[in-house]
Design an enzyme around this catalytic site. Structure first.
Site, PDB file in Angstrom:
ATOM      1  N   CYS A   7      19.363   1.154 -12.394  1.00 47.80           N
ATOM      2  CA  CYS A   7      19.459  -0.312 -12.375  1.00 47.80           C
ATOM      3  C   CYS A   7      19.012  -0.945 -13.690  1.00 47.80           C
ATOM      4  O   CYS A   7      19.367  -2.087 -13.980  1.00 47.80           O
ATOM      5  CB  CYS A   7      18.643  -0.883 -11.222  1.00 47.80           C
ATOM      6  SG  CYS A   7      19.248  -0.330  -9.624  1.00 47.80           S
ATOM      7  N   ASN A  15      23.144  -5.430  -4.632  1.00 41.60           N
ATOM      8  CA  ASN A  15      22.583  -4.782  -5.817  1.00 41.60           C
ATOM      9  C   ASN A  15      23.672  -3.901  -6.441  1.00 41.60           C
ATOM     10  O   ASN A  15      24.044  -2.882  -5.878  1.00 41.60           O
ATOM     11  CB  ASN A  15      21.371  -3.943  -5.388  1.00 41.60           C
ATOM     12  CG  ASN A  15      20.703  -3.225  -6.547  1.00 41.60           C
ATOM     13  OD1 ASN A  15      21.257  -3.142  -7.644  1.00 41.60           O
ATOM     14  ND2 ASN A  15      19.525  -2.683  -6.304  1.00 41.60           N
ATOM     15  N   HIS A  50      17.780  -8.534 -12.958  1.00 38.75           N
ATOM     16  CA  HIS A  50      18.539  -7.583 -12.138  1.00 38.75           C
ATOM     17  C   HIS A  50      18.510  -8.088 -10.701  1.00 38.75           C
ATOM     18  O   HIS A  50      17.472  -8.543 -10.210  1.00 38.75           O
ATOM     19  CB  HIS A  50      17.898  -6.194 -12.243  1.00 38.75           C
ATOM     20  CG  HIS A  50      18.409  -5.236 -11.220  1.00 38.75           C
ATOM     21  ND1 HIS A  50      19.762  -5.028 -11.028  1.00 38.75           N
ATOM     22  CD2 HIS A  50      17.764  -4.435 -10.331  1.00 38.75           C
ATOM     23  CE1 HIS A  50      19.912  -4.129 -10.059  1.00 38.75           C
ATOM     24  NE2 HIS A  50      18.724  -3.764  -9.625  1.00 38.75           N
TER      25      HIS A  50
HETATM   26  O1  UT7 Z   1      17.562  -1.852  -7.852  1.00 31.01           O
HETATM   27  C1  UT7 Z   1      16.542  -0.894  -7.814  1.00 31.01           C
HETATM   28  C2  UT7 Z   1      15.362  -1.465  -7.238  1.00 31.01           C
HETATM   29  N1  UT7 Z   1      15.433  -1.493  -5.799  1.00 31.01           N
HETATM   30  C3  UT7 Z   1      14.765  -2.425  -5.189  1.00 31.01           C
HETATM   31  O2  UT7 Z   1      14.262  -3.301  -5.854  1.00 31.01           O
HETATM   32  C4  UT7 Z   1      14.571  -2.373  -3.707  1.00 31.01           C
HETATM   33  C5  UT7 Z   1      13.139  -2.696  -3.417  1.00 31.01           C
HETATM   34  N2  UT7 Z   1      12.808  -2.728  -2.004  1.00 31.01           N
HETATM   35  C6  UT7 Z   1      13.258  -3.689  -1.179  1.00 31.01           C
HETATM   36  O3  UT7 Z   1      14.023  -4.541  -1.582  1.00 31.01           O
HETATM   37  C7  UT7 Z   1      12.723  -3.711   0.227  1.00 31.01           C
HETATM   38  O4  UT7 Z   1      11.670  -2.786   0.361  1.00 31.01           O
HETATM   39  C8  UT7 Z   1      13.813  -3.412   1.289  1.00 31.01           C
HETATM   40  C9  UT7 Z   1      14.762  -4.576   1.380  1.00 31.01           C
HETATM   41  C10 UT7 Z   1      14.558  -2.147   0.939  1.00 31.01           C
HETATM   42  C11 UT7 Z   1      13.167  -3.236   2.658  1.00 31.01           C
HETATM   43  O5  UT7 Z   1      12.402  -4.388   2.991  1.00 31.01           O
HETATM   44  P1  UT7 Z   1      10.923  -4.196   3.575  1.00 31.01           P
HETATM   45  O6  UT7 Z   1      10.417  -5.544   3.875  1.00 31.01           O
HETATM   46  O7  UT7 Z   1      10.141  -3.385   2.577  1.00 31.01           O
HETATM   47  O8  UT7 Z   1      11.187  -3.426   4.924  1.00 31.01           O
HETATM   48  P2  UT7 Z   1      10.666  -1.994   5.390  1.00 31.01           P
HETATM   49  O9  UT7 Z   1      11.298  -0.911   4.590  1.00 31.01           O
HETATM   50  O10 UT7 Z   1       9.187  -2.019   5.483  1.00 31.01           O
HETATM   51  O11 UT7 Z   1      11.246  -1.932   6.845  1.00 31.01           O
HETATM   52  C12 UT7 Z   1      10.764  -2.800   7.878  1.00 31.01           C
HETATM   53  C13 UT7 Z   1      11.451  -2.463   9.179  1.00 31.01           C
HETATM   54  C14 UT7 Z   1      11.402  -0.977   9.522  1.00 31.01           C
HETATM   55  O12 UT7 Z   1      11.260  -0.866  10.926  1.00 31.01           O
HETATM   56  P3  UT7 Z   1       9.817  -0.443  11.562  1.00 31.01           P
HETATM   57  O13 UT7 Z   1       9.501   0.875  10.952  1.00 31.01           O
HETATM   58  O14 UT7 Z   1       8.887  -1.532  11.131  1.00 31.01           O
HETATM   59  O15 UT7 Z   1      10.107  -0.432  13.025  1.00 31.01           O
HETATM   60  C15 UT7 Z   1      12.770  -0.479   9.157  1.00 31.01           C
HETATM   61  O16 UT7 Z   1      13.176   0.639   9.910  1.00 31.01           O
HETATM   62  O17 UT7 Z   1      12.856  -2.796   9.080  1.00 31.01           O
HETATM   63  C16 UT7 Z   1      13.628  -1.666   9.474  1.00 31.01           C
HETATM   64  N3  UT7 Z   1      14.888  -1.668   8.730  1.00 31.01           N
HETATM   65  C17 UT7 Z   1      15.981  -2.331   9.124  1.00 31.01           C
HETATM   66  N4  UT7 Z   1      16.224  -3.091  10.208  1.00 31.01           N
HETATM   67  C18 UT7 Z   1      17.438  -3.656  10.328  1.00 31.01           C
HETATM   68  C19 UT7 Z   1      15.155  -1.058   7.545  1.00 31.01           C
HETATM   69  N5  UT7 Z   1      16.412  -1.320   7.167  1.00 31.01           N
HETATM   70  C20 UT7 Z   1      16.956  -2.118   8.139  1.00 31.01           C
HETATM   71  C21 UT7 Z   1      18.197  -2.722   8.295  1.00 31.01           C
HETATM   72  N6  UT7 Z   1      18.407  -3.471   9.382  1.00 31.01           N
HETATM   73  N7  UT7 Z   1      19.192  -2.581   7.402  1.00 31.01           N
END
Ligand code: UT7
Length: 325
Positions: free
Chosen positions: A115, A282, A252
């Protein structure tokens, strides 16, 4: 005293025709429009058609940038493509683009910083133009991440999109003033200790397959705002500028929350932030030139504006470029 400055002459982009909305993704994995919008700000992303490759996207964006710049391909002596999704393991996608644009002189290569690729490419090309290795370069970010996504993994497949963006840059004589056009400063960083937090589980030397993207999203998020703010502070210290001097912040486009938090930390007002993540998702190395093209073509970014670009990606890699448009 006269020095060489790298000035942007033109910008262009290309998005594949197919649009995948959050509602489309709900039919593929266990997710919801509410979750995706609240956590990322993404509403839709584009996906390349079968048989449409990264080089195709790159050629479209490159042609658009050349047209906008009023520059003929024969006047380009360096082609750089930032991509983590090349057509082939080798040769580089840049040589494919060079050939298809009919450029038979100069040199071409790919940059792989995921990225951060476009920021890495622009900073590297800036150094090469200043060193006299080339005069005029076509710098492209192009990706088909849809090809390396695991479409059964809801934690990653909802985040990424395909696309390409490009700029034409040229070395020009300058007095080196902060008011002069061109790239004023850039800073690149990486820290390979985090290489397993955002990676692809395949490759020519390991599995002999392209593999699929894997990410510890929370870990990436945790590092993103701090790393990005740090590298931008380096540029502020170098130039004596502050967040108040930035006309346009073109980050980005990974996640609206990361962009908002970085802008806040740096004192950049929200109305100066270019945001396209809602429409593009992204697009990795393509996201910054895609966002730049949108903001230039809709009249926001104008000649003489101070523009800050920044990105962070797998590796981790990160970096920023400060330029007078
Ligand atoms: O370009 C390179 C750089 N990349 C990035 O900058 C990405 C950086 N990270 C992020 O943007 C965020 O961490 C994400 C958007 C990927 C995830 O957001 P988060 O607030 O960190 O969520 P999380 O990973 O802690 O997940 C929270 C919950 C989980 O469920 P439990 O374990 O709390 O029951 C996940 O399983 O959300 C669940 N979850 C989803 N639910 C519905 C994860 N993906 C999804 C989904 N739909 N697509």
């Amino acid at each position: 005293m006269s020095i060489l400055r790298t000035v942007v002459r033109g910008v262009g982009s290309y998005l594949p025709a197919e649009i995948l909305t959050n509602a489309d993704l709900v039919k593929i994995v266990d997710t919801s429009d509410e979750w995706i919008v609240e956590r990322t700000g993404i509403h839709a992303r584009h996906r390349a058609a079968p048989g449409e490759y990264t080089s195709d996207l790159a050629v479209h964006a490159g042609r658009a940038a050349l047209e906008h710049a009023g520059v003929d391909p024969s006047d380009i002596d360096l082609v750089v493509v930032a991509t983590a999704t090349p057509d082939h393991t080798f040769p580089s996608t840049a040589t494919e683009v060079q050939a298809r644009l009919g450029i038979q002189h100069g040199f071409a290569y790919d940059i792989q910083a995921v990225c951060s690729g476009f920021v890495y490419a622009l900073a590297t090309v800036d150094a090469q133009l200043k060193a006299g290795m080339a005069r005029r370069a076509l710098v492209i970010g192009a990706e088909t991440f849809s090809r390396i996504l695991d479409w059964t993994d809801r934690t990653t497949c909802v985040l990424f999109g395909d696309g390409a963006g490009a700029v034409v840059v040229e070395a020009v004589e300058s007095d080196g003033l902060v008011t002069d056009r061109g790239i004023l400063a850039s800073s690149l960083r990486s820290d390979g200790r985090h290489r397993d937090k955002l990676w692809v589980d395949g490759g020519p030397s390991t599995t002999q397959t392209a593999g699929h993207l894997r990410m510890e999203g929370k870990e990436v998020f945790k590092h993103a705002v701090t790393n990005l703010a740090d590298v931008i502070e380096v540029l502020f210290a170098e130039t004596g500028l502050t967040g108040a001097d930035i006309d346009w912040f073109v980050p980005h486009q990974a996640n609206r929350r990361i962009i908002d938090a970085t802008g806040r930390k740096l004192g950049i007002s929200p109305d100066k932030v270019v945001m396209t993540v809602q429409d593009h998702g992204n697009t990795s190395a393509a996201s910054i030139p895609l966002a730049l093209d949108v903001a230039v073509k809709d009249g926001r970014v104008k000649r003489g504006d101070m523009v800050m670009l920044e990105a962070m990606g797998g590796g981790f890699t990160w970096g920023a470029v400060l330029l007078r448009w």
